[in-house]
Write an enzyme that holds these catalytic residues in place. Structure first.
Site, short mmCIF file in Angstrom:
data_model
loop_
_atom_site.label_atom_id
_atom_site.label_comp_id
_atom_site.label_asym_id
_atom_site.label_seq_id
_atom_site.Cartn_x
_atom_site.Cartn_y
_atom_site.Cartn_z
CG HIS A 79 58.78 15.01 27.82
ND1 HIS A 79 58.26 15.71 28.88
CD2 HIS A 79 58.01 15.32 26.74
CE1 HIS A 79 57.21 16.42 28.47
NE2 HIS A 79 57.04 16.19 27.17
CB CYS A 95 56.15 17.90 35.23
SG CYS A 95 57.16 19.11 34.38
CG ASP A 129 54.65 16.17 31.84
OD1 ASP A 129 55.55 16.72 32.49
OD2 ASP A 129 54.81 15.88 30.64
CB SER A 130 54.79 20.43 30.30
OG SER A 130 55.71 19.45 29.84
CD GLU A 188 55.08 17.18 24.37
OE1 GLU A 188 54.11 17.17 23.60
OE2 GLU A 188 55.03 16.70 25.52
CB CYS A 246 63.13 15.41 31.72
SG CYS A 246 61.77 15.97 30.67
N1 DGL Z 1 58.22 16.23 31.59
C1 DGL Z 1 58.72 17.50 32.02
C2 DGL Z 1 59.81 17.31 33.08
O1 DGL Z 1 59.88 16.24 33.68
C3 DGL Z 1 59.13 18.28 30.82
C4 DGL Z 1 59.31 19.68 31.05
C5 DGL Z 1 59.07 20.59 29.89
O2 DGL Z 1 57.93 20.71 29.47
O3 DGL Z 1 60.05 21.23 29.51
O4 DGL Z 1 60.58 18.21 33.39
#
Ligand code: DGL
Length: 292
Positions: free
Chosen positions: A215, A100, A37-38, A181, A213
């Site tokens: 997150h 992600c 993931d990011s 974050e 998302c």
């Molecule tokens: N967890 C990522 C998602 O599901 C986050 C994306 C991001 O870094 O903006 O889209």
């Protein structure tokens, strides 16, 4: 007439082959699952995964140097994810979970082509749209996600491909990822952003809300509270974890060996360490690696 010696001679290569296949499958099944993931978002999926698959080893990669992904271009995300996939392939994973939504929207097809049949690849959108098409036909469903995910219309497109009629009301909520974050998910800042986005007329009269998302499950309780339990919150991490489990089972690749869990980031951040500890309930070693 076949005597026992001839039977043995005939069976020997067959048994050998069966044993060899068994050995290969056992070794392969105990290889880790690669998750990326990011940033911390994929941890919500990793957590759901280890709950349903406690015997699986995982290698997690958080691209903290490049987050958020949700406001980047498709081309840029494709470049990042290719490098991450190379990193995970070099770690000998048996399955890669693109945890992600933004990267799933931007790069799933490209990665599938890139990986070919080397390892299994699962994204976080297909399992969810398939789940929706089985359970939410003709309903009004909200979708909150990053700008990239919403602008790609990936959820609409995949539902259309499945011929599923759902009144999907999509809204980009780009402030959530940076707030989470930065470690402010319990802060008033999050309450303000939540109230602002979730009061949008687009989301009025929805019967359920998809957290599009990875997150967002971090603030699932706040979202549930906002709707006073009147809107069902679809936490996609459990749906995705169930998909990984059934896929591994169907390929006879469920692990049996003792587990290892390794966490890598492209840039060490204290919040990543804090969140990992929170999710897995123990101090976890996080290694920063330069793969770009
Ligand atoms: N967890 C990522 C998602 O599901 C986050 C994306 C991001 O870094 O903006 O889209």
């Amino acid at each position: 007439m076949l005597n026992s010696y001839t039977i043995c001679l005939l069976l020997y290569p067959i048994c050998g082959l069966m044993f060899f296949n068994f050995l290969v499958l056992t070794l392969r099944s105990n290889q880790p699952i690669g998750i990326f993931d990011s940033g911390v978002g994929g941890l919500t999926v990793a957590k759901a995964l280890v709950e349903v698959l406690p015997n699986e080893s995982i290698i997690y990669f958080g691209d903290t140097a490049h987050l958020p992904y949700g406001d980047k271009s498709i081309h840029t995300i494709q470049g990042y994810t290719k490098r991450i996939v190379d990193f995970l392939l070099a770690k000998d994973v048996k399955l890669i979970l693109n945890a992600c939504n933004s990267a799933s929207a931007a790069a799933h097809e490209m990665l599938q082509e890139y990986i070919g049949s080397k390892v299994l690849l699962v994204d976080v959108i297909d399992p969810v749209t398939e789940f929706l098409s089985k359970n939410y036909v003709d309903k009004s469903i909200g979708l909150i996600a990053t700008k990239l995910t919403i602008e790609s219309s990936v959820y609409h497109n995949r539902l259309n491909k499945l011929n599923t009629k759902i009144d999907l009301r999509a809204l980009a909520t780009p402030l959530f990822v940076p707030i989470i974050e930065e470690g402010f998910s319990a802060h008033q800042l999050m309450d303000i952003a939540l109230a602002e986005y979730l009061s949008d007329p687009k989301l009025s009269a929805i019967e359920a809300l998809i957290l599009g998302c990875t997150h967002y499950p971090v603030v699932k309780n706040k979202i549930t509270d906002f709707y006073q339990n009147k809107v069902e919150i679809i936490d996609t991490s459990k749906i995705v974890a169930a998909r990984v489990k059934s896929l591994l089972a169907s390929k006879k690749l469920l692990a049996t060996a003792p587990v290892t869990r390794n966490f890598y980031v492209s840039d060490y951040t204290p919040n990543f360490a804090h969140m990992t500890k929170l999710f897995f309930g123990e101090e976890i070693k996080i290694e920063a690696v330069d793969i770009f």
